[in-house]
Design an enzyme around this catalytic site. Structure first.
Site, short mmCIF file in Angstrom:
data_model
loop_
_atom_site.label_atom_id
_atom_site.label_comp_id
_atom_site.label_asym_id
_atom_site.label_seq_id
_atom_site.Cartn_x
_atom_site.Cartn_y
_atom_site.Cartn_z
N ASN A 9 2.04 0.80 0.27
CA ASN A 9 3.23 1.55 0.69
C ASN A 9 2.98 1.96 2.14
O ASN A 9 2.26 2.92 2.41
CB ASN A 9 3.40 2.79 -0.21
CG ASN A 9 4.52 3.70 0.27
OD1 ASN A 9 5.30 3.32 1.15
ND2 ASN A 9 4.61 4.88 -0.31
N LYS A 11 4.95 3.21 4.21
CA LYS A 11 5.78 4.36 4.63
C LYS A 11 6.44 4.04 5.97
O LYS A 11 6.71 2.87 6.24
CB LYS A 11 4.92 5.64 4.67
CG LYS A 11 4.16 5.83 3.35
CD LYS A 11 3.59 7.20 3.15
CE LYS A 11 2.86 7.24 1.81
NZ LYS A 11 2.41 8.58 1.46
N HIS A 94 9.76 8.04 -4.97
CA HIS A 94 8.52 8.54 -4.36
C HIS A 94 8.67 10.04 -4.09
O HIS A 94 9.76 10.51 -3.76
CB HIS A 94 8.25 7.78 -3.05
CG HIS A 94 6.88 8.06 -2.49
ND1 HIS A 94 6.61 9.21 -1.80
CD2 HIS A 94 5.74 7.36 -2.56
CE1 HIS A 94 5.33 9.20 -1.46
NE2 HIS A 94 4.78 8.09 -1.91
N GLU A 96 7.95 11.79 -1.64
CA GLU A 96 8.50 12.12 -0.32
C GLU A 96 10.02 12.01 -0.33
O GLU A 96 10.72 12.78 0.34
CB GLU A 96 7.87 11.20 0.74
CG GLU A 96 6.41 11.60 1.00
CD GLU A 96 5.50 10.47 1.43
OE1 GLU A 96 5.98 9.40 1.84
OE2 GLU A 96 4.26 10.65 1.35
N GLU A 166 1.75 9.42 -9.28
CA GLU A 166 1.22 9.88 -7.99
C GLU A 166 1.27 11.41 -7.94
O GLU A 166 2.31 11.98 -7.62
CB GLU A 166 2.06 9.31 -6.84
CG GLU A 166 2.06 7.81 -6.77
CD GLU A 166 2.39 7.34 -5.35
OE1 GLU A 166 1.59 6.56 -4.80
OE2 GLU A 166 3.42 7.75 -4.79
N GLY A 172 -1.88 11.44 0.52
CA GLY A 172 -2.17 11.63 1.93
C GLY A 172 -3.08 12.81 2.23
O GLY A 172 -3.19 13.24 3.37
N SER A 211 -4.31 8.93 -2.36
CA SER A 211 -5.61 8.84 -1.69
C SER A 211 -6.56 7.82 -2.33
O SER A 211 -7.76 8.06 -2.38
CB SER A 211 -6.26 10.21 -1.58
OG SER A 211 -5.45 11.08 -0.80
P1 PGA Z 1 -1.84 7.78 0.10
O1 PGA Z 1 -0.29 7.56 -0.32
O2 PGA Z 1 -2.60 6.59 -0.47
O3 PGA Z 1 -1.83 7.79 1.59
O4 PGA Z 1 -2.28 9.04 -0.51
C1 PGA Z 1 0.07 7.04 -1.56
C2 PGA Z 1 1.57 7.01 -1.67
O5 PGA Z 1 2.22 7.93 -1.18
O6 PGA Z 1 2.16 6.07 -2.24
#
Ligand code: PGA
Length: 249
Positions: A9, A11, A94, A96, A166, A172, A211
């Site tokens: 992903n 982003k 997601h 976000e 998640e 993140g 992460s």
């Molecule tokens: P990250 O993000 O691996 O940077 O924690 C995962 C995601 O948001 O899909």
């Protein structure tokens, strides 16, 4: 046997040159036979990604899409449009999108149905915040997020979908759920679906995201109900992403 998936992903990251470099690295060094590998790019780069990945086994997807097929929806991109370019999958719900853009369970369920109608595989994300985890509400929160979609789309729809657990506090942040914490939620999600259809639940891929790095991927992917990962930050570096794909072999 469920085929694992490692999905990147990206982003809202990248440029034409960084994407060319990243995909160049994946094309020359990714040698995995087991897992299905997927990269989810920002819209303007999808055509470039599709072009660069032609003839490879790496698939590409989007990170969001409209619940509507066409019409007066300024700024939106529809699933039939994505499908026309060969998009295989789309990340939906997601955290976000839920937290920053206010997407509701209802909208996410509509997007999920629209993806299946267009022939694009939805990767449905769910997860709890730190506050919810600390209040002991994790199972309740993820099962509510899941059931909102089951109620709208029906259990059989999940034979053509992928889930991603998640935890919001792990995205993140460098804080990963322990394999035990992740496995517990994955197992509960599968059990919830199994109450409605055992075979759909058993064949569904449930990815872990939050992460995931080269050095923790293996222990997460070794868990019985974890069928691969949704990878944010670490999917932007070819070497790191390849190591994560290898951990899913
Ligand atoms: P990250 O993000 O691996 O940077 O924690 C995962 C995601 O948001 O899909």
């Amino acid at each position: 046997m469920r085929t694992p998936i490692v999905a990147g992903n990206w982003k809202m990251n990248g440029s034409q040159s960084s994407i060319a470099e990243l995909l160049g690295g994946l094309k020359s060094d990714l040698r995995v036979a087991g897992p299905q590998v997927l990269v989810c790019a920002p819209y303007p780069y999808l055509a470039q990604v599709a072009d660069l990945l032609q003839g490879t086994s790496i698939q590409w997807g989007a990170q969001n899409a409209s619940q509507f097929a066409s019409g007066a929806y300024t700024g939106e991109v529809s699933l039939p449009m994505l499908k026309e370019f060969g998009c295989s999958s789309v990340i939906l719900g997601h955290s976000e999108r839920r937290a920053i853009f206010g997407e509701t369970d209802e909208q996410i369920a509509e997007k999920f149905v629209a993806a299946l109608e267009a022939g694009v595989t939805p990767i449905l994300c769910m997860g709890e915040t730190l506050q919810q985890r600390e209040a002991g509400q994790t199972q309740q929160v993820v099962s509510q997020q899941l059931m909102a979609v089951v109620e709208k789309a029906g259990i059989q729809a999940f034979s053509r979908a992928v889930l991603a657990y998640e935890p919001v506090w792990a995205i993140g942040t460098g804080l990963t759920a322990t394999p035990e914490q992740a496995q517990e939620v994955h197992q509960a999600l599968r059990a919830t679906l199994a109450e409605q259809d055992e075979s759909v639940a058993q064949s569904l891929r449930i990815l872990y995201g939050g992460s995931v790095k080269a050095d923790n991927a293996q222990e997460l992917f070794a868990c019985a109900d974890i069928d691969g990962g949704l990878i944010g930050g670490a999917s932007l570096k070819a070497e790191e992403f390849i190591a994560i794909c290898q951990a899913a072999e």
